[in-house]
Design an enzyme around this catalytic site. Structure first.
Site, PDB file in Angstrom:
ATOM      1  N   THR A  28       0.823  -1.210   0.000  1.00 49.81           N
ATOM      2  CA  THR A  28       0.000   0.000   0.000  1.00 49.81           C
ATOM      3  C   THR A  28       0.864   1.270   0.000  1.00 49.81           C
ATOM      4  OG1 THR A  28      -0.233  -0.157   2.406  1.00 49.81           O
ATOM      5  CG2 THR A  28      -2.018  -1.077   1.055  1.00 49.81           C
ATOM      6  N   ASN A  29       1.982   1.228   0.726  1.00 56.74           N
ATOM      7  CA  ASN A  29       2.895   2.376   0.696  1.00 56.74           C
ATOM      8  C   ASN A  29       3.525   2.531  -0.689  1.00 56.74           C
ATOM      9  OD1 ASN A  29       3.160   3.942   3.224  1.00 56.74           O
ATOM     10  ND2 ASN A  29       3.598   1.946   4.123  1.00 56.74           N
ATOM     11  N   ARG A  71      22.603 -17.324   4.546  1.00 57.83           N
ATOM     12  CA  ARG A  71      22.216 -15.916   4.639  1.00 57.83           C
ATOM     13  C   ARG A  71      23.195 -15.054   3.836  1.00 57.83           C
ATOM     14  NH1 ARG A  71      17.028 -14.774   6.309  1.00 57.83           N
ATOM     15  NH2 ARG A  71      16.908 -12.564   6.713  1.00 57.83           N
ATOM     16  N   HIS A  81       8.135   3.726   9.426  1.00 59.11           N
ATOM     17  CA  HIS A  81       7.800   2.924  10.608  1.00 59.11           C
ATOM     18  C   HIS A  81       6.468   3.423  11.172  1.00 59.11           C
ATOM     19  CE1 HIS A  81       8.442   0.324  14.041  1.00 59.11           C
ATOM     20  NE2 HIS A  81       8.050   1.324  14.809  1.00 59.11           N
ATOM     21  N   GLU A 100      22.806   0.972  11.097  1.00 60.94           N
ATOM     22  CA  GLU A 100      22.998  -0.415  11.535  1.00 60.94           C
ATOM     23  C   GLU A 100      22.032  -0.846  12.638  1.00 60.94           C
ATOM     24  OE1 GLU A 100      26.795   0.461   9.365  1.00 60.94           O
ATOM     25  OE2 GLU A 100      25.425   1.591  10.646  1.00 60.94           O
TER      26      GLU A 100
END
Length: 200
Positions: A13-14, A66, A110, A148
């Site tokens: 949506t953003n 990873r 956020h 970070e």
């Protein structure tokens, strides 16, 4: 021309708010050059395709380690040489090598007023559940640079949203998106494109 790459995990949506503002010529001199998702089934990739934007999936599940995923993720970014990387609901920890290479060129949205309800474990509905549990009367959203830490980078924009009596976490999530996120994320991109906020 500010070349923007958007990373998103879910519905997007953003991302749609950004695409709509870009189409309406309200982002300034900006081109959305790629959308990356860690989820092959993310509706965000459909939104990208419908807007004529390249969309790719880079998922940790597709790599043995990873480290291999981190290399593939960085390569997917490097391929389009973006000026700005936008995290728009991206639920993957950004590899340190990406943060170093694109320092002060990565921004995140956020769904709270940082420093409240942020950091490790605060994402999605969990943020709004915590806000309601605490009994706050005002919440909102924050756009910040990525470093970070988790939600610790310099703040660019914030917008407050009032909590209403009887709100459920989903009610609050939707209102924060509609009243704050979809406004301040495109606005932050425009401010960067216009030179009001400096990169690097």
């Amino acid at each position: 021309m500010l070349k923007v790459l958007v990373c998103v995990s879910g519905g997007g949506t953003n991302l749609q708010a950004i695409l709509d503002k870009a189409k309406a010529k309200e982002l300034g001199d900006v081109e959305i050059v790629r959308v990356i998702s860690n989820n092959a089934n993310a509706y965000a990739l459909t939104r990208a395709a419908e807007a004529g934007v390249s969309g790719v999936c880079v998922s940790p599940k597709d790599y043995a380690t990873r480290d291999e995923f981190h290399k593939a993720f960085l390569q997917a970014i490097d391929e389009v040489s973006p000026d700005l990387v936008v995290l728009a609901g991206f639920l993957v920890v950004i590899p340190e090598e990406v943060i170093i290479k694109y320092r002060n060129r990565i921004i995140n949205i956020h769904p709270s007023l940082i420093p409240s309800f942020c950091g490790t474990g605060y994402y999605g509905l969990k943020v709004h559940e915590a806000a309601l549990e605490r009994g706050v009367k005002v919440t909102g959203a924050t756009v910040h640079f990525v470093d970070e830490g988790t939600d610790t980078g310099p703040i660019i924009l914030q917008k407050a949203v009032y909590v209403k009596e009887g709100d459920t976490p989903k009610d609050l999530q939707l209102r924060v998106m509609e009243e704050a996120e979809w406004e301040i994320l495109p606005k932050a991109i425009r401010m960067i494109a216009d030179g009001e906020v400096k990169l690097g």
